[in-house]
Design an enzyme around this catalytic site. Structure first.
Site, short mmCIF file in Angstrom:
data_model
loop_
_atom_site.label_atom_id
_atom_site.label_comp_id
_atom_site.label_asym_id
_atom_site.label_seq_id
_atom_site.Cartn_x
_atom_site.Cartn_y
_atom_site.Cartn_z
N ASP A 22 -43.76 -9.99 31.53
CA ASP A 22 -43.26 -9.35 30.31
C ASP A 22 -43.36 -10.17 29.02
O ASP A 22 -42.81 -9.76 28.01
CB ASP A 22 -41.80 -8.90 30.47
N LYS A 25 -48.76 -10.47 27.93
CA LYS A 25 -50.16 -10.80 28.21
C LYS A 25 -51.08 -9.60 28.04
O LYS A 25 -52.14 -9.69 27.44
CB LYS A 25 -50.29 -11.34 29.64
N THR A 26 -50.65 -8.46 28.62
CA THR A 26 -51.52 -7.28 28.58
C THR A 26 -51.59 -6.73 27.16
O THR A 26 -52.66 -6.35 26.68
CB THR A 26 -51.02 -6.23 29.59
N HIS A 88 -45.58 -11.49 37.26
CA HIS A 88 -44.50 -11.35 38.23
C HIS A 88 -44.70 -12.29 39.42
O HIS A 88 -45.80 -12.42 39.94
CB HIS A 88 -44.48 -9.90 38.72
N1 GTP Z 1 -41.63 -7.44 19.82
C1 GTP Z 1 -42.70 -7.61 20.55
N2 GTP Z 1 -42.77 -7.06 21.80
C2 GTP Z 1 -43.89 -7.26 22.52
C3 GTP Z 1 -44.97 -8.02 22.04
N3 GTP Z 1 -45.94 -8.05 22.98
C4 GTP Z 1 -45.48 -7.33 24.03
N4 GTP Z 1 -44.25 -6.85 23.76
C5 GTP Z 1 -43.45 -5.99 24.65
O1 GTP Z 1 -43.10 -6.73 25.81
C6 GTP Z 1 -43.17 -5.90 26.97
C7 GTP Z 1 -44.09 -6.51 28.00
O2 GTP Z 1 -45.42 -6.52 27.51
P1 GTP Z 1 -46.69 -6.65 28.50
O3 GTP Z 1 -47.88 -6.82 27.63
O4 GTP Z 1 -46.71 -5.59 29.53
O5 GTP Z 1 -46.34 -8.03 29.22
P2 GTP Z 1 -47.15 -8.77 30.39
O6 GTP Z 1 -46.99 -10.22 30.12
O7 GTP Z 1 -48.53 -8.24 30.47
O8 GTP Z 1 -46.35 -8.37 31.68
P3 GTP Z 1 -46.84 -8.56 33.24
O9 GTP Z 1 -48.30 -8.28 33.26
O10 GTP Z 1 -46.09 -7.56 34.02
O11 GTP Z 1 -46.52 -9.96 33.62
C8 GTP Z 1 -43.61 -4.53 26.48
O12 GTP Z 1 -42.47 -3.73 26.30
C9 GTP Z 1 -44.28 -4.83 25.16
O13 GTP Z 1 -44.25 -3.75 24.27
C10 GTP Z 1 -44.86 -8.58 20.72
O14 GTP Z 1 -45.76 -9.26 20.21
N5 GTP Z 1 -43.71 -8.35 20.05
MG MG Z 2 -49.52 -7.45 32.09
#
Ligand code: GTP
Ligand code: MG
Length: 396
Positions: A22, A25-26, A88
């Site tokens: 979270d 990254k994505t 995760h």
């Molecule tokens: N405020 C804010 N929220 C963000 C930002 N980037 C991502 N988020 C929020 O953080 C949450 C997780 O974002 P993801 O991009 O799914 O995170 P991840 O690291 O890919 O998660 P995993 O692949 O499950 O490990 C989402 O609700 C996004 O909208 C950012 O730059 N600013």
């Molecule tokens: Mg991701």
């Protein structure tokens, strides 16, 4: 209509996003493709929206990345294949597979949360599997944007630099760029510029690696697919050497000899693939069920798979998410070697026990043969968590 062939105009590098669940990254991966698509670099980058990156239905429903997703983009000077790795803890093994072939990584750390367990675990594993360069994206900077909060972000930056130094990444010189993947995706000018700055840092800080083009061809299989009417396709990054359509190869693990009848990168046919390229190989007459992730496609007779090796292994401490108790000879964890996942028997010899936090020498006998060589990095996992990280010292 025939597909447009891949034209090699720029050096190709493999990079990826890693970091705690979270932390964004994505979102950042999607934002990078958006910014580059809009920049309109010659050759082109296609915008890949968030939900196309997190694409398996289970992933979309849970909003977390389970599998590794690949996207492609181009800056002014380079062509990149980018793997978006899962944060995760349950999917760290997929992260190890993805990181095994990276030339550099973007460590994504939420400026709101700072270093979390998988931030540290990913740095450690990246070091172990041979990722030599890390650039830090201090993400969600939009959410901590004023007054006192900058002080907190400064502290997070300091903490990240210390973590990187502790793992031999030279934390003082690593580029740390404050970004907001989310705001850049929304088209905000300030945060779009921050993504540009991050890409400039990657372009300049991650060097073009030395490619072993003269070595015999080797590709660790990451994925296997069937193309109806054409046959079985394996995908992965070429670790060394070159390959052309018509070349003979063997599939180690499957015990097969075959011929490459098709070659593509990101859906584009290519004449010749070389070390570093992310490719799909169409293999003649290979049944779908005979090839699996973890097998290795290689020039015939160029590698001899082995079961026994000695290694230098770091046993993770409990604080790093490792074991709380020591291991002794007879221990039988899973070894993650290239893209393979193999059980192995551990013999600690004289030392007899290894405690969390120790670095020890061990002899290992794997449950099946895999291509091995001194210097090869691997991870050790047990019950869904990483408990050790090692390097092969000798093979017998
Ligand atoms: N405020 C804010 N929220 C963000 C930002 N980037 C991502 N988020 C929020 O953080 C949450 C997780 O974002 P993801 O991009 O799914 O995170 P991840 O690291 O890919 O998660 P995993 O692949 O499950 O490990 C989402 O609700 C996004 O909208 C950012 O730059 N600013
Ligand atoms: Mg991701």
């Amino acid at each position: 209509m025939p597909k447009t062939a891949y034209v090699r105009t720029k050096p190709h590098l493999n990079i990826g996003t890693m970091g705690h669940v979270d932390h964004g990254k994505t979102t950042l991966t999607a934002a990078i493709t958006k910014v580059l698509a809009e920049r309109g670099t010659e050759g082109g980058t296609v915008f890949v929206p968030f939900d196309r990156i997190d694409r398996a239905p289970e992933e979309a429903a849970r909003g977390i990345t389970i599998n590794i997703a690949h996207v492609e983009y181009e800056t002014d000077t380079r062509h990149y294949a980018h793997v978006d790795m899962p944060g995760h803890a349950d999917y760290v093994k997929n992260m190890v597979t993805g990181a095994a072939q990276l030339d550099g990584a973007i460590l994504v750390v939420s400026a709101l949360d700072g270093i979390m367990p998988q931030t540290a675990e990913h740095v450690l594993l990246a070091r172990q599997v041979g990722v030599d360069h890390i650039v830090v994206a201090l993400n969600k900077a939009d959410a901590v944007d004023d007054g006192e909060d900058t002080v907190l972000t400064d502290l997070v930056e300091l903490e990240v630099r210390e973590l990187l130094s502790a793992h031999g990444y030279g934390g003082d010189s690593v580029p740390v760029v404050r970004v907001s993947g989310l705001r850049a995706l929304e088209g905000d000018a300030r945060w779009t510029a921050a993504i540009e700055a991050l890409l400039d840092a990657v372009d300049t800080y991650v060097p073009i690696p030395e490619r072993y083009l003269d070595a015999p061809f080797l590709l660790p299989v990451e994925n296997v697919l069937t193309i109806t009417g054409r046959g079985t396709v394996v995908t992965g990054a070429v670790e060394r050497g070159t390959i052309r359509v018509g070349d003979r190869v063997e599939v180690l693990g499957a015990g097969l000899d075959t011929v490459v009848t098709g070659l593509e990168t990101f859906g584009k046919p290519m004449e010749e693939a070389q070390a570093g390229d992310n490719v799909a190989l169409l293999l003649r007459g290979v049944p779908r069920d005979s090839v699996r992730r973890g097998h290795v496609v290689a020039a015939p007779g160029s590698v001899v798979p082995r079961r026994r090796f000695t290694a230098q292994v770091y046993v993770l401490s409990a604080r790093e998410g490792g074991r709380t108790t020591a291991v002794s000879s007879g221990y039988r964890p899973q070894f993650y070697i290239r893209t393979a996942d193999v059980v192995g028997d551990v013999d600690l010899g004289e030392a007899a026990v290894a405690r969390p936090g120790d670095t020890v020498a061990m002899a290992v006998e794997l449950g099946r043969e895999v291509p091995l060589e001194p210097g090869l990095g691997f991870a050790i996992r047990e019950g869904g968590r990483t408990v050790g990280a090692g390097t092969v010292t000798s093979v017998s």
